[in-house]
Motif scaffolding. Structure first.
Motif, PDB file in Angstrom:
ATOM      1  N   VAL A   1      54.135 -40.357   9.425  1.00  0.00           N
ATOM      2  CA  VAL A   1      55.382 -40.931   8.927  1.00  0.00           C
ATOM      3  C   VAL A   1      55.654 -40.458   7.504  1.00  0.00           C
ATOM      4  O   VAL A   1      56.791 -40.128   7.140  1.00  0.00           O
ATOM      5  CB  VAL A   1      55.321 -42.475   8.982  1.00  0.00           C
ATOM      6  CG1 VAL A   1      56.496 -43.100   8.235  1.00  0.00           C
ATOM      7  CG2 VAL A   1      55.296 -42.952  10.434  1.00  0.00           C
ATOM      8  N   ASN A   2      54.600 -40.387   6.688  1.00  0.00           N
ATOM      9  CA  ASN A   2      54.753 -40.041   5.275  1.00  0.00           C
ATOM     10  C   ASN A   2      54.565 -38.552   4.983  1.00  0.00           C
ATOM     11  O   ASN A   2      54.629 -38.143   3.825  1.00  0.00           O
ATOM     12  CB  ASN A   2      53.747 -40.841   4.438  1.00  0.00           C
ATOM     13  CG  ASN A   2      53.998 -42.329   4.485  1.00  0.00           C
ATOM     14  OD1 ASN A   2      55.137 -42.777   4.560  1.00  0.00           O
ATOM     15  ND2 ASN A   2      52.937 -43.113   4.473  1.00  0.00           N
ATOM     16  N   SER A   3      54.340 -37.762   6.010  1.00  0.00           N
ATOM     17  CA  SER A   3      54.022 -36.343   5.815  1.00  0.00           C
ATOM     18  C   SER A   3      55.212 -35.559   5.255  1.00  0.00           C
ATOM     19  O   SER A   3      56.357 -35.793   5.641  1.00  0.00           O
ATOM     20  CB  SER A   3      53.600 -35.725   7.153  1.00  0.00           C
ATOM     21  OG  SER A   3      53.468 -34.314   7.032  1.00  0.00           O
ATOM     22  N   PRO A   4      54.932 -34.573   4.388  1.00  0.00           N
ATOM     23  CA  PRO A   4      56.001 -33.709   3.881  1.00  0.00           C
ATOM     24  C   PRO A   4      56.296 -32.520   4.793  1.00  0.00           C
ATOM     25  O   PRO A   4      57.142 -31.686   4.464  1.00  0.00           O
ATOM     26  CB  PRO A   4      55.434 -33.226   2.542  1.00  0.00           C
ATOM     27  CG  PRO A   4      53.955 -33.172   2.775  1.00  0.00           C
ATOM     28  CD  PRO A   4      53.647 -34.334   3.688  1.00  0.00           C
ATOM     29  N   GLU A   5      55.590 -32.407   5.928  1.00  0.00           N
ATOM     30  CA  GLU A   5      55.769 -31.265   6.831  1.00  0.00           C
ATOM     31  C   GLU A   5      57.226 -31.135   7.268  1.00  0.00           C
ATOM     32  O   GLU A   5      57.898 -32.127   7.558  1.00  0.00           O
ATOM     33  CB  GLU A   5      54.873 -31.408   8.061  1.00  0.00           C
ATOM     34  CG  GLU A   5      53.389 -31.246   7.781  1.00  0.00           C
ATOM     35  CD  GLU A   5      52.992 -29.822   7.444  1.00  0.00           C
ATOM     36  OE1 GLU A   5      53.795 -28.895   7.690  1.00  0.00           O
ATOM     37  OE2 GLU A   5      51.878 -29.635   6.916  1.00  0.00           O
ATOM     38  N   LYS A   6      57.695 -29.904   7.347  1.00  0.00           N
ATOM     39  CA  LYS A   6      59.079 -29.620   7.732  1.00  0.00           C
ATOM     40  C   LYS A   6      59.200 -29.058   9.146  1.00  0.00           C
ATOM     41  O   LYS A   6      60.310 -28.835   9.628  1.00  0.00           O
ATOM     42  CB  LYS A   6      59.701 -28.628   6.745  1.00  0.00           C
ATOM     43  CG  LYS A   6      59.707 -29.108   5.304  1.00  0.00           C
ATOM     44  CD  LYS A   6      60.484 -30.413   5.146  1.00  0.00           C
ATOM     45  CE  LYS A   6      60.540 -30.841   3.691  1.00  0.00           C
ATOM     46  NZ  LYS A   6      61.211 -32.174   3.538  1.00  0.00           N
ATOM     47  N   ARG A   7      58.064 -28.809   9.808  1.00  0.00           N
ATOM     48  CA  ARG A   7      58.079 -28.308  11.176  1.00  0.00           C
ATOM     49  C   ARG A   7      57.497 -29.376  12.099  1.00  0.00           C
ATOM     50  O   ARG A   7      57.208 -30.496  11.681  1.00  0.00           O
ATOM     51  CB  ARG A   7      57.273 -27.004  11.277  1.00  0.00           C
ATOM     52  CG  ARG A   7      57.785 -25.871  10.409  1.00  0.00           C
ATOM     53  CD  ARG A   7      59.133 -25.346  10.868  1.00  0.00           C
ATOM     54  NE  ARG A   7      59.117 -24.836  12.214  1.00  0.00           N
ATOM     55  CZ  ARG A   7      58.742 -23.592  12.556  1.00  0.00           C
ATOM     56  NH1 ARG A   7      58.358 -22.731  11.612  1.00  0.00           N
ATOM     57  NH2 ARG A   7      58.774 -23.198  13.816  1.00  0.00           N
ATOM     58  N   SER A   8      57.328 -29.026  13.373  1.00  0.00           N
ATOM     59  CA  SER A   8      56.849 -29.989  14.364  1.00  0.00           C
ATOM     60  C   SER A   8      55.506 -29.538  14.933  1.00  0.00           C
ATOM     61  O   SER A   8      55.326 -28.348  15.216  1.00  0.00           O
ATOM     62  CB  SER A   8      57.880 -30.139  15.484  1.00  0.00           C
ATOM     63  OG  SER A   8      59.094 -30.672  14.965  1.00  0.00           O
ATOM     64  N   TYR A   9      54.593 -30.504  15.109  1.00  0.00           N
ATOM     65  CA  TYR A   9      53.235 -30.159  15.493  1.00  0.00           C
ATOM     66  C   TYR A   9      52.646 -31.198  16.454  1.00  0.00           C
ATOM     67  O   TYR A   9      52.992 -32.379  16.398  1.00  0.00           O
ATOM     68  CB  TYR A   9      52.324 -30.096  14.264  1.00  0.00           C
ATOM     69  CG  TYR A   9      52.733 -29.078  13.239  1.00  0.00           C
ATOM     70  CD1 TYR A   9      52.289 -27.763  13.307  1.00  0.00           C
ATOM     71  CD2 TYR A   9      53.577 -29.434  12.182  1.00  0.00           C
ATOM     72  CE1 TYR A   9      52.662 -26.831  12.347  1.00  0.00           C
ATOM     73  CE2 TYR A   9      53.957 -28.515  11.218  1.00  0.00           C
ATOM     74  CZ  TYR A   9      53.497 -27.210  11.311  1.00  0.00           C
ATOM     75  OH  TYR A   9      53.878 -26.292  10.366  1.00  0.00           O
ATOM     76  N   ALA A  10      51.714 -30.736  17.289  1.00  0.00           N
ATOM     77  CA  ALA A  10      50.854 -31.620  18.076  1.00  0.00           C
ATOM     78  C   ALA A  10      49.522 -31.735  17.349  1.00  0.00           C
ATOM     79  O   ALA A  10      48.989 -30.731  16.862  1.00  0.00           O
ATOM     80  CB  ALA A  10      50.643 -31.067  19.476  1.00  0.00           C
ATOM     81  N   VAL A  11      48.972 -32.958  17.275  1.00  0.00           N
ATOM     82  CA  VAL A  11      47.743 -33.193  16.526  1.00  0.00           C
ATOM     83  C   VAL A  11      46.854 -34.165  17.306  1.00  0.00           C
ATOM     84  O   VAL A  11      47.311 -35.222  17.745  1.00  0.00           O
ATOM     85  CB  VAL A  11      48.037 -33.779  15.124  1.00  0.00           C
ATOM     86  CG1 VAL A  11      46.742 -33.968  14.342  1.00  0.00           C
ATOM     87  CG2 VAL A  11      48.996 -32.879  14.350  1.00  0.00           C
TER      88      VAL A  11
END
Length: 377
Positions: free
Chosen positions: A269-279
């Motif tokens: 929720v708080n991540s600065p990532e700008k792309r989409s990922y599976a984790v």
């Protein structure tokens, strides 16, 4: 931020809501209070009742999505049907909730460019991997096909190398593993995850698909007979009923404690990532089902007879453990709760409620009647 949690009255959703509220976010919970999960309870827990906005509704209802979605920057999509075995005969229900419900979300987002949604997190599952990663002495890391029923009937439970058919050693499964779900539940989660990541890129909404392993802890449903062997075993052990273990008891799972799951989800929720990922989200531990049964029985005084039956269910996998390298690198995630400690906390909590056995027996009969449970359960 304003955060919408679908399925937010459930186990993970309630714990997540508390954590987000503590961080100062505003939370809306959308839930239909499915009796299979909630029993006769139709209310949020007392501590959440005054703190969140509750929308009673179903993700399969377009009008519910349309009226609830506006004003939320983040969506955490947890609403789902989750029973691996049940999914093999309640096919339409699993398709409607897990796939059609999510499709309605993206249908609405695609019709309005100024929707305001900045991030989406979806609860995926390790079930998308099927058997997952194994190590073959000759061919290195391989991904076995789903196990064959005829071999399991003969007591041959271990997956084999798809190249040379030699029994392999289970190893942690990375996110790069191929999709090979062995249950319809796993298949719905695969498609739901792919839908989330695809539209995350297309619509420019950074998204995470969290491949939860076997989530457990205080607050989980003790009434749902289709999920959660810890709940099932604790119900049996408290009344001294036999605990019958499928296959040979050596099948294993990655049991991840609820607090760790919430921390990983909040990090997304708080991540600065700008792309989409599976984790992957797991515990970094593998525990056999027999170890679980024996530990639960010991806690409640050893009143039950723990026995291996050789029975097996269609759709079950043999072993499961997550590779957490991506979670560490991307989310700074490291599991903190060891299974021994988490199990003790769960059992102390479960001890305060009444055991529920009828639903589990009914679920076994349903599977047996449909030819999905083999042997003496």
């Amino acid at each position: 931020m304003n955060i919408l949690i679908t399925g937010g009255a459930g186990f993970i959703g309630s714990c997540l809501a508390r954590s987000l509220l503590q961080q100062g976010h505003s939370v809306t919970v959308l839930d239909n209070f499915n009796p299979q999960i909630h029993g006769s309870n139709t209310e949020l827990t007392a501590d959440l009742r005054q703190s969140v906005r509750l929308v009673r509704g179903d993700v399969r209802d377009r009008k519910v999505w349309a009226s609830t979605l506006p004003g939320h920057e983040v969506i955490v999509n947890l609403a789902a049907e989750t029973g691996t075995g049940q999914s093999m005969y309640e096919v339409a229900k699993y398709e409607q909730v897990n796939l059609a419900g999510t499709a309605l979300l993206y249908d609405l987002l695609g019709r309005k460019a100024d929707h305001g949604v900045e991030r989406i997190v979806v609860a995926s599952s390790r079930a998308i991997y099927g058997e997952g990663a194994y190590q073959c002495p000759q061919h290195g890391q391989v991904y076995p096909q789903p196990r064959v029923s005829s071999e399991k009937r003969n007591g041959l439970f271990d997956p084999v190398c798809p190249v040379c058919a030699v029994i392999c050693l289970s190893v942690p499964t990375p996110e790069t593993a191929p999709f090979q779900p062995s249950s319809f539940y796993g298949l719905t989660k695969q498609v739901q995850e792919q839908m989330t990541l695809l539209f995350g890129e297309v619509f420019g909404i950074p998204s995470f698909a969290l491949r939860y392993q076997n989530v457990y802890g205080p607050g989980q449903s003790l009434k749902n007979p289709y999920t959660g062997i810890l709940a099932i075993f604790s119900n049996l052990a408290r009344v001294g009923a036999d605990i019958n273990v499928f296959e040979d008891g050596e099948e294993s799972r990655d049991f991840v404690y609820i607090d760790d799951v919430v921390r990983a989800t909040v990090a997304c929720v708080n991540s600065p990532e700008k792309r989409s990922y599976a984790v992957n989200v797991g515990s970094n531990e593998r525990t056999s089902v027999m170890q679980v049964a024996q530990a639960v029985n010991r806690y409640f005084g050893g009143k039950s007879k723990v026995q291996v039956t050789g029975a097996f269910r269609e759709g079950d996998i043999r072993h499961g453990m997550a590779d957490l390298e991506r979670a560490r690198a991307m989310l700074g995630f490291e599991p903190r709760v060891k299974f021994e400690d988490g199990l003790r906390s769960f059992l102390a909590w479960a001890e305060e409620s009444e055991p529920e056995l009828s639903g589990y027996e009914r679920s076994l009969e349903e599977m047996k009647d449909r030819g999905l449970l083999h042997g003496r359960a």
